[in-house]
Design a protein around this motif. Structure first.
Motif, mmCIF file in Angstrom:
data_model
loop_
_atom_site.group_PDB
_atom_site.id
_atom_site.type_symbol
_atom_site.label_atom_id
_atom_site.label_comp_id
_atom_site.label_asym_id
_atom_site.label_seq_id
_atom_site.Cartn_x
_atom_site.Cartn_y
_atom_site.Cartn_z
ATOM 1 N N TYR A 1 -9.483 -8.227 -26.607
ATOM 2 C CA TYR A 1 -9.371 -8.168 -28.068
ATOM 3 C C TYR A 1 -8.068 -7.497 -28.510
ATOM 4 O O TYR A 1 -7.515 -7.844 -29.546
ATOM 5 C CB TYR A 1 -10.557 -7.411 -28.666
ATOM 6 N N LYS B 1 -8.993 -17.113 -32.314
ATOM 7 C CA LYS B 1 -9.527 -16.777 -33.637
ATOM 8 C C LYS B 1 -10.813 -15.960 -33.520
ATOM 9 O O LYS B 1 -11.011 -14.986 -34.242
ATOM 10 C CB LYS B 1 -9.787 -18.046 -34.442
ATOM 11 N N SER B 2 -11.687 -16.363 -32.610
ATOM 12 C CA SER B 2 -12.957 -15.632 -32.468
ATOM 13 C C SER B 2 -12.720 -14.234 -31.912
ATOM 14 O O SER B 2 -13.399 -13.281 -32.315
ATOM 15 C CB SER B 2 -13.941 -16.411 -31.598
ATOM 16 N N MET C 1 -10.012 -12.448 -32.422
ATOM 17 C CA MET C 1 -9.439 -11.684 -33.544
ATOM 18 C C MET C 1 -10.552 -11.251 -34.499
ATOM 19 O O MET C 1 -10.580 -10.111 -34.949
ATOM 20 C CB MET C 1 -8.415 -12.544 -34.301
ATOM 21 N N ARG C 2 -11.458 -12.167 -34.789
ATOM 22 C CA ARG C 2 -12.565 -11.844 -35.679
ATOM 23 C C ARG C 2 -13.438 -10.741 -35.087
ATOM 24 O O ARG C 2 -13.831 -9.801 -35.768
ATOM 25 C CB ARG C 2 -13.385 -13.120 -35.944
ATOM 26 N N LYS C 3 -13.709 -10.823 -33.788
ATOM 27 C CA LYS C 3 -14.520 -9.805 -33.098
ATOM 28 C C LYS C 3 -13.799 -8.456 -33.095
ATOM 29 O O LYS C 3 -14.417 -7.401 -33.315
ATOM 30 C CB LYS C 3 -14.809 -10.273 -31.665
ATOM 31 N N LYS D 1 -11.581 -7.364 -35.288
ATOM 32 C CA LYS D 1 -11.647 -6.827 -36.652
ATOM 33 C C LYS D 1 -13.015 -6.235 -36.940
ATOM 34 O O LYS D 1 -13.135 -5.182 -37.569
ATOM 35 C CB LYS D 1 -11.321 -7.923 -37.674
ATOM 36 N N LYS D 2 -14.063 -6.931 -36.465
ATOM 37 C CA LYS D 2 -15.425 -6.437 -36.675
ATOM 38 C C LYS D 2 -15.638 -5.102 -35.965
ATOM 39 O O LYS D 2 -16.198 -4.162 -36.536
ATOM 40 C CB LYS D 2 -16.431 -7.470 -36.168
ATOM 41 N N LYS E 1 -13.734 -2.409 -37.809
ATOM 42 C CA LYS E 1 -14.427 -2.073 -39.051
ATOM 43 C C LYS E 1 -15.611 -1.164 -38.774
ATOM 44 O O LYS E 1 -15.832 -0.170 -39.482
ATOM 45 C CB LYS E 1 -14.878 -3.342 -39.759
#
Length: 179
Positions: free
Chosen positions: A129, A158-159, A161-163, A165-166, A169
């Motif tokens: 990640y 993309k997935s 990057m999304r993971k 960011k999650k 957060k």
């Protein structure tokens, strides 16, 4: 010079010295302050003073010395931190330095500490990640470029990057950071 001689000196020459101080300072308040400083300096050195000598001359030279010293200090302060208003400076044609009015020094320190905290959190992410996040935000690369470098499909990048960011957060919310 003893206490009685000093009092006689002030009674005899005090008005002349006060007048001189006011004329030198070109202001009543500043002149009174200069007079007070002069008399204080003379009072501190009264044991060394000889009443039979020309003490008035010494008092006047002391007041001149104190006035020059005060003006010099004031000039240095004005060079370091001018007290003129911004309108007066611009009206006089002087350039007003722009220190970035949007951010104060406190805000800059907070932003730096915030950036350090986020860098630390990103560094703590698992490698799969972390690397896409670094490439996307630090190297300003597009998703397609990152997928070519890593040899992964764009959807996987993309997935990840999304993971990432999650995860970031969640960690930020866990420490009480809300933005």
């Amino acid at each position: 010079m003893n206490k009685n001689e000093f009092e006689l000196f002030v009674q005899k020459f005090g008005k002349d010295i006060l007048r001189f101080c006011r004329m030198t300072a070109e202001d009543v308040e500043a002149g009174d302050e200069l007079y007070q400083d002069t008399m204080l300096k003379l009072l501190e050195k009264k044991r060394k003073l000889d009443f039979t000598q020309n003490t008035k001359s010494y008092a006047l030279s002391t007041s001149i010395f104190l006035w020059k010293n005060k003006r010099r200090k004031y000039a240095i302060r004005q060079r370091l931190v001018p007290t003129e208003s911004m309108e007066e400076l611009s009206d006089a044609g002087r350039e007003i330095p722009d220190y970035g009015n949007d951010t104060s020094p406190e805000q800059m320190v907070l932003q730096q500490s915030e950036a350090e905290m986020i860098k630390g959190l990103v560094a703590s992410l698992p490698e799969k990640y972390r690397i896409p996040v670094y490439l996307y935000y630090s190297a300003d690369m597009q998703i397609s470029g990152i997928s070519k470098i890593l040899g992964l499909p764009e959807g996987t990048v993309k997935s990840r990057m999304r993971k990432a960011k999650k995860l970031l957060k969640e960690e930020l919310e866990a420490i009480g950071y809300d933005r």
